[in-house]
Design a protein around this motif. Structure first.
Motif, PDB file in Angstrom:
ATOM      1  N   ALA B  91       0.843  -1.203   0.000  1.00  0.00           N
ATOM      2  CA  ALA B  91       0.000   0.000   0.000  1.00  0.00           C
ATOM      3  C   ALA B  91       0.876   1.250   0.000  1.00  0.00           C
ATOM      4  O   ALA B  91       0.603   2.213  -0.727  1.00  0.00           O
ATOM      5  CB  ALA B  91      -0.934  -0.010   1.205  1.00  0.00           C
ATOM      6  N   ARG B  94       2.335   1.770  -3.467  1.00  0.00           N
ATOM      7  CA  ARG B  94       1.320   2.311  -4.391  1.00  0.00           C
ATOM      8  C   ARG B  94       1.033   3.783  -4.093  1.00  0.00           C
ATOM      9  O   ARG B  94       0.853   4.589  -5.003  1.00  0.00           O
ATOM     10  CB  ARG B  94       0.015   1.505  -4.271  1.00  0.00           C
ATOM     11  N   PHE B  95       0.995   4.108  -2.804  1.00  0.00           N
ATOM     12  CA  PHE B  95       0.741   5.490  -2.404  1.00  0.00           C
ATOM     13  C   PHE B  95       1.815   6.421  -2.974  1.00  0.00           C
ATOM     14  O   PHE B  95       1.508   7.454  -3.574  1.00  0.00           O
ATOM     15  CB  PHE B  95       0.711   5.590  -0.874  1.00  0.00           C
ATOM     16  N   TRP B  96       3.080   6.040  -2.805  1.00  0.00           N
ATOM     17  CA  TRP B  96       4.165   6.925  -3.256  1.00  0.00           C
ATOM     18  C   TRP B  96       4.282   6.982  -4.775  1.00  0.00           C
ATOM     19  O   TRP B  96       4.625   8.027  -5.339  1.00  0.00           O
ATOM     20  CB  TRP B  96       5.491   6.535  -2.592  1.00  0.00           C
ATOM     21  N   LYS B  98       1.788   6.783  -6.860  1.00  0.00           N
ATOM     22  CA  LYS B  98       0.687   7.678  -7.250  1.00  0.00           C
ATOM     23  C   LYS B  98       1.058   9.128  -6.925  1.00  0.00           C
ATOM     24  O   LYS B  98       0.790  10.041  -7.710  1.00  0.00           O
ATOM     25  CB  LYS B  98      -0.551   7.242  -6.452  1.00  0.00           C
ATOM     26  N   PHE B  99       1.685   9.321  -5.787  1.00  0.00           N
ATOM     27  CA  PHE B  99       2.117  10.653  -5.356  1.00  0.00           C
ATOM     28  C   PHE B  99       3.109  11.248  -6.362  1.00  0.00           C
ATOM     29  O   PHE B  99       3.017  12.429  -6.720  1.00  0.00           O
ATOM     30  CB  PHE B  99       2.766  10.548  -3.968  1.00  0.00           C
ATOM     31  N   ASP B 101       3.354  10.539  -9.548  1.00  0.00           N
ATOM     32  CA  ASP B 101       2.654  10.885 -10.788  1.00  0.00           C
ATOM     33  C   ASP B 101       1.778  12.121 -10.649  1.00  0.00           C
ATOM     34  O   ASP B 101       1.635  12.892 -11.594  1.00  0.00           O
ATOM     35  CB  ASP B 101       1.773   9.710 -11.237  1.00  0.00           C
ATOM     36  N   GLU B 102       1.176  12.273  -9.487  1.00  0.00           N
ATOM     37  CA  GLU B 102       0.204  13.364  -9.338  1.00  0.00           C
ATOM     38  C   GLU B 102       0.807  14.643  -8.765  1.00  0.00           C
ATOM     39  O   GLU B 102       0.404  15.730  -9.145  1.00  0.00           O
ATOM     40  CB  GLU B 102      -0.954  12.900  -8.442  1.00  0.00           C
ATOM     41  N   PHE B 132       8.591  15.564   0.804  1.00  0.00           N
ATOM     42  CA  PHE B 132       7.980  14.322   1.294  1.00  0.00           C
ATOM     43  C   PHE B 132       8.795  13.102   0.837  1.00  0.00           C
ATOM     44  O   PHE B 132       8.991  12.166   1.597  1.00  0.00           O
ATOM     45  CB  PHE B 132       6.531  14.193   0.814  1.00  0.00           C
TER      46      PHE B 132
END
Lengths: 220, 220
Positions: B91, B94-96, B98-99, B101-102, B132
């Protein structure tokens, strides 16, 4: 027993995604309603990056981002699958969930709450995106096939929140004649017992949306 | 033998993510270079939704979106893990990803190629996001720990493309003194043998980026 907490907001489709995932698996959890105008110290501690709901906390470990949380729920608990087992089908589910977040929800929301040229552009974008989903559901009860899965839960805004909002703002975008498959899916999804029991009350959402309209006189 | 094809563009960090994933697993593939100004009928057939590279085609079945493809590669083939095995660590990865990319790539790219107020805003956003990541890598060789994983591959733009672009456009954003962990990570990542062999040539990227500058006189 594992300690499971959800920090959410009752009217948020993203927050409800997490609850739907837990309900599907039959996981008991404590729900903590956040005041989005005055976020709690705990929420900011658990999601210091985005400072947003929903956050799932499992045995003290926080996870944020609703799609990431849904995958976590699927992997951390037994029970009905949220994602399919086959790698290719899993990839397709992830693709469409991402598509919903990036290409459907933003223009659909904007089509409801913007005016003039911006609204027309958003309507066009939303229509185009919905056509792909309309095609994808073709012949199936749910995006997940016979049972509800990742894409169905990700699409909960499209199935429940959007039709309510559309009606209030007087938009006719996701009509039954243009999107027969999606309309049928929305009905099936919202009437599935564990979904139905966990959707926010229609009248409370209507009240919120009417409040937004009143606060935006320019959009009338 | 399975038929594996990658539709990509040599200079694209997203395209390279897919190739890195396949290389990490030791999967042989056929690479098809796309002309992004004149996309092939096959690409449009395989990715009708986004009409973009990269696309992975495995035994005739297409998958698009680089992060979705990386998860597919991890599940479809044996070999070193791209994602960790533990659900919570998965998890987080996946969080990082996505972070990145966004919240990282868009402002970093904009900081390079915009001017005036827009550039200052993008620089600020990029700096915040990178802080971060700087914190997340702390004490580890890679985001994946001792070995390269999803977040490292997702961050390839930050490790290789961005430092090159920064230098050309005269930006000093991701400096070693401000981001010592990220700078060390970038060095380690780019010098890992299978990564190094597959990065696009520095001089070819420099040429492309200088071409962009010349085409944008207002940014000088």
């Amino acid at each position: 027993m594992a300690e499971v907490k959800v920090f959410g907001a009752w009217g948020s489709p993203f927050s409800k995604r997490v609850e739907m995932g837990l309900k599907l698996k039959g996981v008991e959890y404590e729900y903590i309603e956040e005041d989005l105008k005055n976020k709690s110290t705990l929420l900011l501690k658990y999601n210091p990056v985005h400072k947003k709901i929903p956050v799932l906390v499992h045995n003290g470990k926080p996870i944020s981002e609703s799609l990431v949380i849904l995958e976590y729920i699927d992997e951390a608990w037994e029970g009905p699958n949220i994602l399919p087992k086959d790698p290719y089908e899993r990839a397709k589910a992830r693709f469409w969930a991402k598509f919903i977040d990036e290409k459907c929800v933003p223009p659909m929301w904007k089509a409801c709450w913007s005016i003039g040229e911006e609204r027309e552009k958003a309507k066009e974008e939303a229509s185009e995106a919905l056509k792909f989903l309309e095609n994808e559901i073709n012949g199936q009860k749910f995006f997940g096939g016979d049972t509800i899965g990742l894409v169905d839960i990700a699409a909960n805004f499209i199935g429940y929140w959007f039709p309510i909002t559309e009606e209030i703002v007087g938009l006719e975008l996701m009509t039954q004649d243009k999107y027969p498959n999606l309309s049928k899916w929305a009905y099936e999804y919202c009437n599935c017992s564990f979904v139905k029991e966990n959707l926010p009350p229609n009248d409370k959402l209507v009240e919120i949306f009417k409040g937004i309209i009143q606060a935006q006189p320019a959009s009338n």
